[in-house]
Design a protein around this motif. Structure first.
Motif, PDB file in Angstrom:
ATOM      1  N   LEU A 104      -0.063 -27.817  27.765  1.00 58.75           N
ATOM      2  CA  LEU A 104       0.101 -27.559  26.332  1.00 58.75           C
ATOM      3  C   LEU A 104       0.502 -28.777  25.492  1.00 58.75           C
ATOM      4  CD1 LEU A 104       0.284 -25.836  23.830  1.00 58.75           C
ATOM      5  CD2 LEU A 104       2.383 -24.825  24.705  1.00 58.75           C
ATOM      6  N   THR A 105       1.606 -29.405  25.824  1.00 57.34           N
ATOM      7  CA  THR A 105       2.077 -30.496  24.965  1.00 57.34           C
ATOM      8  C   THR A 105       1.087 -31.663  24.973  1.00 57.34           C
ATOM      9  OG1 THR A 105       4.333 -29.798  25.480  1.00 57.34           O
ATOM     10  CG2 THR A 105       4.083 -31.902  24.355  1.00 57.34           C
ATOM     11  N   PHE A 132       9.605 -24.724  18.857  1.00 54.58           N
ATOM     12  CA  PHE A 132       9.914 -25.081  20.233  1.00 54.58           C
ATOM     13  C   PHE A 132      10.121 -26.599  20.309  1.00 54.58           C
ATOM     14  CE2 PHE A 132       8.965 -25.749  24.717  1.00 54.58           C
ATOM     15  CZ  PHE A 132       9.519 -24.639  25.317  1.00 54.58           C
ATOM     16  N   SER A 134       9.488 -29.028  22.297  1.00 53.83           N
ATOM     17  CA  SER A 134       8.381 -29.907  22.665  1.00 53.83           C
ATOM     18  C   SER A 134       7.472 -30.162  21.462  1.00 53.83           C
ATOM     19  CB  SER A 134       7.576 -29.281  23.814  1.00 53.83           C
ATOM     20  OG  SER A 134       6.830 -30.253  24.486  1.00 53.83           O
ATOM     21  N   HIS A 220       3.044 -18.469  22.603  1.00 52.13           N
ATOM     22  CA  HIS A 220       3.607 -17.119  22.676  1.00 52.13           C
ATOM     23  C   HIS A 220       2.710 -16.046  22.059  1.00 52.13           C
ATOM     24  CE1 HIS A 220       7.688 -17.727  24.315  1.00 52.13           C
ATOM     25  NE2 HIS A 220       7.396 -18.980  24.023  1.00 52.13           N
ATOM     26  N   CYS A 240      -0.576 -22.487  26.444  1.00 54.74           N
ATOM     27  CA  CYS A 240      -0.371 -22.629  27.883  1.00 54.74           C
ATOM     28  C   CYS A 240      -0.798 -21.316  28.524  1.00 54.74           C
ATOM     29  CB  CYS A 240       1.091 -22.937  28.197  1.00 54.74           C
ATOM     30  SG  CYS A 240       2.256 -21.791  27.426  1.00 54.74           S
ATOM     31  N   TYR A 242       0.710 -20.009  31.425  1.00 52.50           N
ATOM     32  CA  TYR A 242       1.678 -19.457  32.397  1.00 52.50           C
ATOM     33  C   TYR A 242       2.588 -18.403  31.794  1.00 52.50           C
ATOM     34  CZ  TYR A 242       4.148 -23.350  30.157  1.00 52.50           C
ATOM     35  OH  TYR A 242       4.654 -24.230  29.237  1.00 52.50           O
TER      36      TYR A 242
HETATM   37  C1  PLP Z   1       6.259 -22.840  26.363  1.00 52.56           C
HETATM   38  C2  PLP Z   1       6.021 -23.715  25.212  1.00 52.56           C
HETATM   39  C3  PLP Z   1       5.762 -25.096  25.379  1.00 52.56           C
HETATM   40  C4  PLP Z   1       5.778 -25.733  26.735  1.00 52.56           C
HETATM   41  O1  PLP Z   1       4.944 -26.852  26.778  1.00 52.56           O
HETATM   42  P1  PLP Z   1       4.324 -27.421  28.130  1.00 52.56           P
HETATM   43  O2  PLP Z   1       3.636 -28.643  27.695  1.00 52.56           O
HETATM   44  O3  PLP Z   1       3.434 -26.376  28.714  1.00 52.56           O
HETATM   45  O4  PLP Z   1       5.469 -27.717  29.070  1.00 52.56           O
HETATM   46  C5  PLP Z   1       5.499 -25.845  24.243  1.00 52.56           C
HETATM   47  N1  PLP Z   1       5.492 -25.295  23.010  1.00 52.56           N
HETATM   48  C6  PLP Z   1       5.745 -23.969  22.828  1.00 52.56           C
HETATM   49  C7  PLP Z   1       5.716 -23.389  21.449  1.00 52.56           C
HETATM   50  C8  PLP Z   1       6.033 -23.157  23.905  1.00 52.56           C
HETATM   51  O5  PLP Z   1       6.303 -21.870  23.721  1.00 52.56           O
END
Ligand code: PLP
Length: 418
Positions: A104-105, A132, A134, A220, A240, A242
Protein backbone atom coordinates in the motif's frame (compact mmCIF):
# COMPACT_ATOMS: atom_id res chain seq x y z
CA UNK A 1 -37.00 -4.18 16.41
CA UNK A 2 -33.99 -6.25 17.49
CA UNK A 3 -33.76 -8.23 20.73
CA UNK A 4 -30.78 -8.62 23.02
CA UNK A 5 -30.97 -12.39 23.39
CA UNK A 6 -28.84 -15.29 22.24
CA UNK A 7 -31.85 -17.03 20.69
CA UNK A 8 -32.65 -13.96 18.62
CA UNK A 9 -29.01 -13.68 17.40
CA UNK A 10 -29.01 -17.36 16.47
CA UNK A 11 -32.24 -16.84 14.57
CA UNK A 12 -30.57 -14.14 12.46
CA UNK A 13 -27.70 -16.54 11.73
CA UNK A 14 -30.16 -19.20 10.61
CA UNK A 15 -31.73 -16.78 8.17
CA UNK A 16 -28.35 -15.57 6.86
CA UNK A 17 -27.79 -16.63 3.24
CA UNK A 18 -24.04 -16.01 3.53
CA UNK A 19 -23.55 -18.07 6.68
CA UNK A 20 -21.71 -20.92 4.91
CA UNK A 21 -18.75 -18.66 4.04
CA UNK A 22 -17.58 -18.88 7.65
CA UNK A 23 -16.65 -22.55 7.17
CA UNK A 24 -14.16 -21.49 4.52
CA UNK A 25 -11.99 -19.71 7.11
CA UNK A 26 -9.80 -20.70 10.04
CA UNK A 27 -11.34 -19.07 13.12
CA UNK A 28 -8.81 -18.30 15.90
CA UNK A 29 -9.42 -20.26 19.11
CA UNK A 30 -9.75 -19.19 22.71
CA UNK A 31 -9.56 -21.95 25.33
CA UNK A 32 -10.54 -24.56 22.76
CA UNK A 33 -13.59 -22.76 21.32
CA UNK A 34 -13.97 -20.26 18.49
CA UNK A 35 -12.95 -16.77 19.55
CA UNK A 36 -15.10 -13.80 18.58
CA UNK A 37 -12.83 -12.20 16.02
CA UNK A 38 -13.52 -8.52 15.29
CA UNK A 39 -10.16 -7.52 13.81
CA UNK A 40 -10.86 -8.04 10.11
CA UNK A 41 -10.11 -4.33 9.68
CA UNK A 42 -6.54 -5.06 10.73
CA UNK A 43 -5.85 -8.59 9.50
CA UNK A 44 -8.50 -10.68 7.80
CA UNK A 45 -8.70 -14.38 8.60
CA UNK A 46 -7.05 -17.12 6.57
CA UNK A 47 -9.19 -18.79 3.91
CA UNK A 48 -8.73 -22.55 4.12
CA UNK A 49 -8.05 -22.77 0.38
CA UNK A 50 -4.74 -20.86 0.65
CA UNK A 51 -2.75 -23.94 1.61
CA UNK A 52 -3.54 -25.97 -1.52
CA UNK A 53 -2.85 -23.05 -3.81
CA UNK A 54 0.44 -22.42 -2.03
CA UNK A 55 1.40 -26.09 -2.41
CA UNK A 56 0.52 -25.98 -6.10
CA UNK A 57 2.91 -23.06 -6.66
CA UNK A 58 5.68 -24.82 -4.73
CA UNK A 59 5.12 -27.95 -6.82
CA UNK A 60 5.13 -26.00 -10.09
CA UNK A 61 8.37 -24.31 -9.10
CA UNK A 62 9.90 -27.70 -8.17
CA UNK A 63 8.69 -29.34 -11.35
CA UNK A 64 9.27 -26.63 -13.94
CA UNK A 65 11.87 -24.20 -12.61
CA UNK A 66 11.93 -21.18 -14.90
CA UNK A 67 9.43 -22.80 -17.28
CA UNK A 68 6.82 -22.23 -14.60
CA UNK A 69 6.49 -18.70 -15.96
CA UNK A 70 4.47 -20.29 -18.77
CA UNK A 71 3.75 -23.88 -17.72
CA UNK A 72 2.53 -23.41 -14.14
CA UNK A 73 -1.19 -23.90 -13.62
CA UNK A 74 -1.35 -20.15 -13.01
CA UNK A 75 1.54 -19.03 -15.25
CA UNK A 76 3.73 -16.59 -13.32
CA UNK A 77 4.29 -14.45 -16.41
CA UNK A 78 0.61 -13.54 -16.33
CA UNK A 79 0.02 -13.87 -12.61
CA UNK A 80 -1.15 -10.29 -12.04
CA UNK A 81 -3.90 -10.79 -14.65
CA UNK A 82 -5.67 -13.34 -12.46
CA UNK A 83 -6.84 -10.67 -10.03
CA UNK A 84 -8.11 -7.99 -12.34
CA UNK A 85 -11.67 -9.14 -12.93
CA UNK A 86 -12.35 -9.77 -9.25
CA UNK A 87 -10.75 -6.50 -8.14
CA UNK A 88 -12.62 -4.58 -10.84
CA UNK A 89 -15.92 -5.97 -9.54
CA UNK A 90 -15.07 -5.07 -5.95
CA UNK A 91 -14.15 -1.44 -6.67
CA UNK A 92 -16.53 -0.84 -9.58
CA UNK A 93 -13.96 -0.41 -12.33
CA UNK A 94 -13.04 -1.73 -15.75
CA UNK A 95 -10.69 -4.68 -15.76
CA UNK A 96 -7.77 -2.68 -17.15
CA UNK A 97 -8.19 0.05 -14.53
CA UNK A 98 -6.91 -2.16 -11.70
CA UNK A 99 -3.85 -4.23 -10.99
CA UNK A 100 -2.47 -6.10 -7.98
CA UNK A 101 1.06 -4.95 -7.21
CA UNK A 102 3.50 -3.92 -4.47
CA UNK A 103 2.13 -2.91 -1.08
CA UNK A 104 0.00 0.00 0.00
CA UNK A 105 2.39 2.75 1.07
CA UNK A 106 4.73 1.93 -1.79
CA UNK A 107 1.82 2.28 -4.21
CA UNK A 108 0.83 5.56 -2.65
CA UNK A 109 4.30 6.92 -3.39
CA UNK A 110 4.39 5.41 -6.87
CA UNK A 111 1.02 6.96 -7.76
CA UNK A 112 2.03 10.32 -6.31
CA UNK A 113 4.78 10.42 -8.93
CA UNK A 114 2.00 10.60 -11.50
CA UNK A 115 -0.67 12.54 -9.65
CA UNK A 116 1.31 14.95 -7.50
CA UNK A 117 3.30 17.09 -9.89
CA UNK A 118 3.34 20.55 -8.34
CA UNK A 119 3.47 23.41 -10.81
CA UNK A 120 3.70 27.10 -9.98
CA UNK A 121 1.21 27.99 -7.31
CA UNK A 122 -0.66 24.69 -7.66
CA UNK A 123 1.23 22.58 -5.13
CA UNK A 124 -1.09 21.89 -2.20
CA UNK A 125 -2.47 18.57 -1.00
CA UNK A 126 -5.74 18.40 0.90
CA UNK A 127 -6.32 15.50 3.26
CA UNK A 128 -8.35 14.59 6.35
CA UNK A 129 -6.77 15.26 9.74
CA UNK A 130 -6.02 12.08 11.68
CA UNK A 131 -5.20 10.03 8.59
CA UNK A 132 -3.32 6.78 9.09
CA UNK A 133 0.29 7.67 10.00
CA UNK A 134 1.81 6.01 6.94
CA UNK A 135 -0.32 8.22 4.69
CA UNK A 136 0.66 11.31 6.68
CA UNK A 137 4.35 10.43 6.35
CA UNK A 138 3.93 9.80 2.63
CA UNK A 139 2.31 13.21 2.05
CA UNK A 140 4.81 14.97 4.28
CA UNK A 141 7.83 13.56 2.48
CA UNK A 142 6.31 13.99 -0.97
CA UNK A 143 5.88 17.72 -0.47
CA UNK A 144 9.36 17.96 1.07
CA UNK A 145 10.78 16.27 -2.01
CA UNK A 146 9.68 19.31 -4.01
CA UNK A 147 11.07 21.69 -1.39
CA UNK A 148 7.76 22.65 0.27
CA UNK A 149 7.02 23.04 3.95
CA UNK A 150 4.40 20.43 4.96
CA UNK A 151 2.65 22.93 7.24
CA UNK A 152 2.05 25.15 4.24
CA UNK A 153 1.59 22.59 1.49
CA UNK A 154 -0.72 20.17 3.31
CA UNK A 155 -4.24 21.33 4.15
CA UNK A 156 -5.78 19.14 6.85
CA UNK A 157 -9.53 19.09 7.41
CA UNK A 158 -10.38 18.58 11.06
CA UNK A 159 -13.65 17.67 12.79
CA UNK A 160 -15.55 20.64 14.20
CA UNK A 161 -14.95 21.64 17.81
CA UNK A 162 -15.89 18.80 20.15
CA UNK A 163 -16.75 16.43 17.27
CA UNK A 164 -15.04 13.27 16.04
CA UNK A 165 -16.21 12.91 12.47
CA UNK A 166 -15.50 15.35 9.68
CA UNK A 167 -18.35 17.20 8.00
CA UNK A 168 -18.33 16.50 4.27
CA UNK A 169 -19.36 20.08 3.72
CA UNK A 170 -16.14 21.29 5.35
CA UNK A 171 -14.07 19.21 2.94
CA UNK A 172 -15.96 20.52 -0.08
CA UNK A 173 -15.68 24.13 1.10
CA UNK A 174 -11.96 23.78 1.78
CA UNK A 175 -11.41 22.39 -1.72
CA UNK A 176 -13.22 25.34 -3.18
CA UNK A 177 -11.28 27.75 -1.05
CA UNK A 178 -7.93 26.20 -1.98
CA UNK A 179 -8.94 26.55 -5.65
CA UNK A 180 -6.01 26.92 -8.01
CA UNK A 181 -3.42 26.30 -5.28
CA UNK A 182 -4.67 22.72 -4.99
CA UNK A 183 -2.80 19.94 -6.82
CA UNK A 184 -4.30 16.90 -5.15
CA UNK A 185 -7.06 15.77 -2.81
CA UNK A 186 -5.93 12.60 -1.06
CA UNK A 187 -8.33 11.09 1.45
CA UNK A 188 -8.63 7.76 3.27
CA UNK A 189 -11.92 6.33 1.92
CA UNK A 190 -12.84 5.01 5.38
CA UNK A 191 -10.99 6.64 8.26
CA UNK A 192 -9.19 3.87 10.16
CA UNK A 193 -9.87 5.45 13.57
CA UNK A 194 -13.46 6.66 13.43
CA UNK A 195 -14.74 4.34 10.69
CA UNK A 196 -16.20 7.30 8.79
CA UNK A 197 -16.74 6.66 5.05
CA UNK A 198 -16.45 9.73 2.85
CA UNK A 199 -18.48 10.55 -0.21
CA UNK A 200 -15.83 9.79 -2.81
CA UNK A 201 -17.98 10.93 -5.72
CA UNK A 202 -18.70 14.38 -4.29
CA UNK A 203 -15.11 14.91 -3.20
CA UNK A 204 -13.85 13.88 -6.63
CA UNK A 205 -16.24 16.26 -8.37
CA UNK A 206 -15.14 19.13 -6.11
CA UNK A 207 -11.45 18.34 -6.69
CA UNK A 208 -11.97 18.33 -10.46
CA UNK A 209 -13.89 21.58 -10.23
CA UNK A 210 -10.81 23.11 -8.58
CA UNK A 211 -8.55 21.65 -11.26
CA UNK A 212 -6.98 19.08 -8.93
CA UNK A 213 -6.76 15.30 -8.97
CA UNK A 214 -8.63 13.12 -6.47
CA UNK A 215 -7.06 9.97 -5.04
CA UNK A 216 -8.15 7.69 -2.22
CA UNK A 217 -6.48 5.28 0.13
CA UNK A 218 -9.03 2.47 0.29
CA UNK A 219 -7.29 0.33 2.93
CA UNK A 220 -10.43 0.26 5.07
CA UNK A 221 -13.02 0.49 2.30
CA UNK A 222 -11.79 -2.34 0.09
CA UNK A 223 -13.98 -5.42 0.39
CA UNK A 224 -16.00 -3.55 3.00
CA UNK A 225 -18.14 -1.09 1.03
CA UNK A 226 -19.30 -1.39 -2.59
CA UNK A 227 -17.80 1.36 -4.74
CA UNK A 228 -18.03 2.62 -8.33
CA UNK A 229 -14.63 4.19 -8.83
CA UNK A 230 -14.94 4.40 -12.60
CA UNK A 231 -18.35 6.05 -12.63
CA UNK A 232 -17.40 8.31 -9.75
CA UNK A 233 -14.60 9.56 -11.96
CA UNK A 234 -11.93 8.97 -9.29
CA UNK A 235 -8.42 9.56 -10.67
CA UNK A 236 -6.59 6.91 -8.68
CA UNK A 237 -6.82 4.74 -5.60
CA UNK A 238 -4.75 2.18 -3.76
CA UNK A 239 -5.39 -0.41 -1.08
CA UNK A 240 -3.91 -3.31 0.83
CA UNK A 241 -5.29 -6.83 0.65
CA UNK A 242 -4.69 -8.10 4.16
CA UNK A 243 -7.58 -6.29 5.88
CA UNK A 244 -11.07 -7.05 4.54
CA UNK A 245 -9.63 -8.92 1.55
CA UNK A 246 -8.19 -11.66 3.79
CA UNK A 247 -5.05 -12.16 1.71
CA UNK A 248 -2.52 -12.61 4.52
CA UNK A 249 -0.02 -10.44 6.41
CA UNK A 250 1.84 -8.09 4.08
CA UNK A 251 -0.05 -9.52 1.08
CA UNK A 252 0.13 -7.80 -2.28
CA UNK A 253 -1.63 -4.43 -2.59
CA UNK A 254 -3.51 -3.00 -5.53
CA UNK A 255 -4.22 0.15 -7.47
CA UNK A 256 -6.94 1.75 -9.56
CA UNK A 257 -6.10 4.30 -12.25
CA UNK A 258 -8.94 5.75 -14.29
CA UNK A 259 -8.70 4.75 -17.95
CA UNK A 260 -8.45 8.37 -19.09
CA UNK A 261 -4.97 8.39 -17.52
CA UNK A 262 -4.11 4.72 -17.78
CA UNK A 263 -4.77 4.51 -21.52
CA UNK A 264 -2.92 7.74 -22.25
CA UNK A 265 0.72 6.77 -22.96
CA UNK A 266 1.82 10.39 -22.56
CA UNK A 267 0.58 10.46 -18.94
CA UNK A 268 3.69 10.15 -16.77
CA UNK A 269 4.41 7.00 -14.79
CA UNK A 270 7.65 5.57 -13.48
CA UNK A 271 8.76 2.71 -15.69
CA UNK A 272 9.84 -0.86 -15.14
CA UNK A 273 9.85 -3.87 -17.44
CA UNK A 274 6.58 -5.24 -16.09
CA UNK A 275 4.75 -2.04 -16.94
CA UNK A 276 6.09 -2.12 -20.45
CA UNK A 277 4.06 -3.37 -23.37
CA UNK A 278 4.04 -7.16 -23.04
CA UNK A 279 4.83 -7.72 -26.70
CA UNK A 280 8.10 -5.84 -26.52
CA UNK A 281 8.96 -6.64 -22.89
CA UNK A 282 11.57 -9.25 -23.76
CA UNK A 283 13.02 -7.44 -26.74
CA UNK A 284 15.24 -5.62 -24.26
CA UNK A 285 15.12 -2.43 -26.27
CA UNK A 286 15.59 1.15 -25.15
CA UNK A 287 12.51 3.30 -24.62
CA UNK A 288 9.69 2.56 -22.12
CA UNK A 289 6.42 1.80 -23.90
CA UNK A 290 3.66 1.67 -21.28
CA UNK A 291 1.08 -1.06 -21.74
CA UNK A 292 -2.60 -0.23 -21.48
CA UNK A 293 -4.18 0.64 -18.17
CA UNK A 294 -3.18 0.42 -14.52
CA UNK A 295 -0.87 -2.52 -15.28
CA UNK A 296 1.59 -0.05 -16.80
CA UNK A 297 2.38 1.20 -13.26
CA UNK A 298 3.84 -2.22 -12.42
CA UNK A 299 7.58 -2.28 -12.11
CA UNK A 300 8.63 -5.78 -11.18
CA UNK A 301 7.47 -9.24 -12.10
CA UNK A 302 4.76 -10.68 -9.87
CA UNK A 303 5.80 -11.66 -6.30
CA UNK A 304 3.89 -14.92 -6.69
CA UNK A 305 4.23 -16.23 -3.14
CA UNK A 306 2.93 -12.95 -1.84
CA UNK A 307 -0.09 -13.21 -4.13
CA UNK A 308 -1.31 -16.73 -3.44
CA UNK A 309 -3.41 -15.70 -0.43
CA UNK A 310 -4.95 -12.99 -2.58
CA UNK A 311 -5.87 -15.45 -5.32
CA UNK A 312 -7.44 -17.80 -2.78
CA UNK A 313 -9.37 -15.04 -1.06
CA UNK A 314 -10.71 -13.46 -4.23
CA UNK A 315 -12.21 -16.81 -5.20
CA UNK A 316 -14.47 -16.37 -2.19
CA UNK A 317 -15.38 -12.82 -3.20
CA UNK A 318 -16.14 -14.17 -6.68
CA UNK A 319 -18.64 -16.57 -5.12
CA UNK A 320 -20.81 -13.69 -3.89
CA UNK A 321 -21.22 -9.98 -4.59
CA UNK A 322 -20.34 -6.80 -2.73
CA UNK A 323 -24.06 -6.02 -2.75
CA UNK A 324 -24.89 -9.19 -0.82
CA UNK A 325 -21.96 -8.75 1.53
CA UNK A 326 -22.96 -5.17 2.17
CA UNK A 327 -26.56 -6.09 2.90
CA UNK A 328 -25.45 -8.53 5.59
CA UNK A 329 -22.82 -6.08 6.81
CA UNK A 330 -25.37 -3.34 7.41
CA UNK A 331 -27.56 -5.76 9.30
CA UNK A 332 -24.65 -7.14 11.36
CA UNK A 333 -23.27 -3.71 12.27
CA UNK A 334 -26.80 -2.47 12.89
CA UNK A 335 -27.33 -5.31 15.36
CA UNK A 336 -24.01 -4.51 17.05
CA UNK A 337 -25.07 -0.88 17.35
CA UNK A 338 -28.43 -1.87 18.82
CA UNK A 339 -26.77 -4.11 21.42
CA UNK A 340 -24.23 -1.43 22.36
CA UNK A 341 -27.13 0.92 23.01
CA UNK A 342 -28.44 -1.60 25.58
CA UNK A 343 -25.16 -1.60 27.53
CA UNK A 344 -25.66 0.57 30.63
CA UNK A 345 -22.87 -0.53 32.95
CA UNK A 346 -20.15 1.18 30.84
CA UNK A 347 -19.57 4.74 29.75
CA UNK A 348 -18.66 5.18 26.08
CA UNK A 349 -19.61 6.99 22.89
CA UNK A 350 -19.87 5.42 19.44
CA UNK A 351 -17.90 7.92 17.36
CA UNK A 352 -18.61 6.23 14.02
CA UNK A 353 -21.43 7.92 12.05
CA UNK A 354 -24.86 6.39 12.74
CA UNK A 355 -25.90 6.53 9.06
CA UNK A 356 -25.03 3.26 7.24
CA UNK A 357 -24.09 5.24 4.10
CA UNK A 358 -21.36 7.02 6.07
CA UNK A 359 -19.65 3.96 7.50
CA UNK A 360 -18.50 0.42 6.72
CA UNK A 361 -18.72 -2.48 9.13
CA UNK A 362 -16.56 -0.96 11.88
CA UNK A 363 -17.82 0.80 14.98
CA UNK A 364 -15.35 2.79 17.10
CA UNK A 365 -16.12 3.11 20.80
CA UNK A 366 -14.59 6.00 22.68
CA UNK A 367 -14.37 5.22 26.40
CA UNK A 368 -14.60 7.93 28.98
CA UNK A 369 -13.05 5.63 31.58
CA UNK A 370 -11.64 2.10 31.94
CA UNK A 371 -11.15 1.67 28.18
CA UNK A 372 -8.02 -0.40 28.45
CA UNK A 373 -9.44 -2.51 31.30
CA UNK A 374 -12.57 -3.25 29.30
CA UNK A 375 -10.46 -4.18 26.30
CA UNK A 376 -8.43 -6.59 28.47
CA UNK A 377 -11.66 -8.04 29.88
CA UNK A 378 -12.88 -8.71 26.33
CA UNK A 379 -9.57 -10.34 25.39
CA UNK A 380 -9.57 -12.53 28.51
CA UNK A 381 -13.00 -13.79 27.45
CA UNK A 382 -12.07 -14.62 23.86
CA UNK A 383 -13.35 -11.42 22.23
CA UNK A 384 -10.62 -10.16 19.91
CA UNK A 385 -11.15 -6.45 19.30
CA UNK A 386 -8.67 -3.71 18.53
CA UNK A 387 -7.27 -1.12 20.91
CA UNK A 388 -6.19 2.33 19.66
CA UNK A 389 -4.54 4.81 21.96
CA UNK A 390 -5.61 6.77 23.82
CA UNK A 391 -9.10 5.36 24.50
CA UNK A 392 -10.78 3.74 21.50
CA UNK A 393 -11.88 0.14 20.92
CA UNK A 394 -12.57 -0.66 17.29
CA UNK A 395 -14.96 -3.51 16.51
CA UNK A 396 -15.37 -4.79 12.98
CA UNK A 397 -17.91 -7.53 12.37
CA UNK A 398 -17.08 -8.89 8.91
CA UNK A 399 -19.97 -10.29 6.86
CA UNK A 400 -17.90 -13.11 5.36
CA UNK A 401 -17.09 -14.85 8.60
CA UNK A 402 -18.64 -13.13 11.61
CA UNK A 403 -21.99 -14.20 13.00
CA UNK A 404 -24.79 -12.45 14.81
CA UNK A 405 -23.95 -14.78 17.69
CA UNK A 406 -20.39 -13.35 17.72
CA UNK A 407 -21.87 -9.91 18.10
CA UNK A 408 -24.19 -11.08 20.85
CA UNK A 409 -21.29 -12.66 22.74
CA UNK A 410 -19.38 -9.40 22.58
CA UNK A 411 -22.38 -7.69 24.18
CA UNK A 412 -22.66 -10.38 26.85
CA UNK A 413 -18.96 -9.98 27.67
CA UNK A 414 -19.28 -6.21 27.88
CA UNK A 415 -22.20 -6.29 30.29
CA UNK A 416 -20.31 -8.76 32.51
CA UNK A 417 -17.53 -6.22 33.16
CA UNK A 418 -16.84 -5.15 36.73
C1 PLP B 1 -3.41 -0.39 6.96
C2 PLP B 1 -3.11 0.92 6.37
C3 PLP B 1 -1.83 1.21 5.85
C4 PLP B 1 -0.70 0.22 5.93
O1 PLP B 1 0.21 0.41 4.89
P1 PLP B 1 1.18 -0.74 4.37
O2 PLP B 1 2.02 -0.05 3.38
O3 PLP B 1 0.35 -1.85 3.83
O4 PLP B 1 1.99 -1.23 5.56
C5 PLP B 1 -1.64 2.46 5.27
N1 PLP B 1 -2.63 3.37 5.19
C6 PLP B 1 -3.87 3.10 5.69
C7 PLP B 1 -4.95 4.13 5.58
C8 PLP B 1 -4.13 1.90 6.31
O5 PLP B 1 -5.34 1.65 6.82
Amino acid sequence: MHEATLAYAQGLDKADKLSTFREQFFIPKHEGRDAQYFCGNSLGLQPKCVENLMKAELNDWAEYGVEGHFLAKHPWFSYHHFFSESLARIVGAKKDEVVAMNTLTVNLHVLMQSFYRPQGKRYKILMEAGAFPSDQYAMETQVRMYGFDPFDAIIEITPREGKYIIEEEDILNAIKEAGDTLALVMIGGVNYYTGQFFNLQQITAAAHEAGAYAGFDLAHAMGNIPMQLHDWDVDFACWCSYKYLNSGPGGVGGIFVHERHGDDPSFFRLGGWWGNDEKSRFKMQKGFVPQKGAASWQMSNAPVFNMVGHLASLQLFDATTMKELRAKSEQLTGYLEFLLQQVNNLSFTIITPPEPARRGCQLSLLFNENGRKIFDHLAANGVIADWREPNVIRISPVPMYNTFEDVYKLYETMISFG
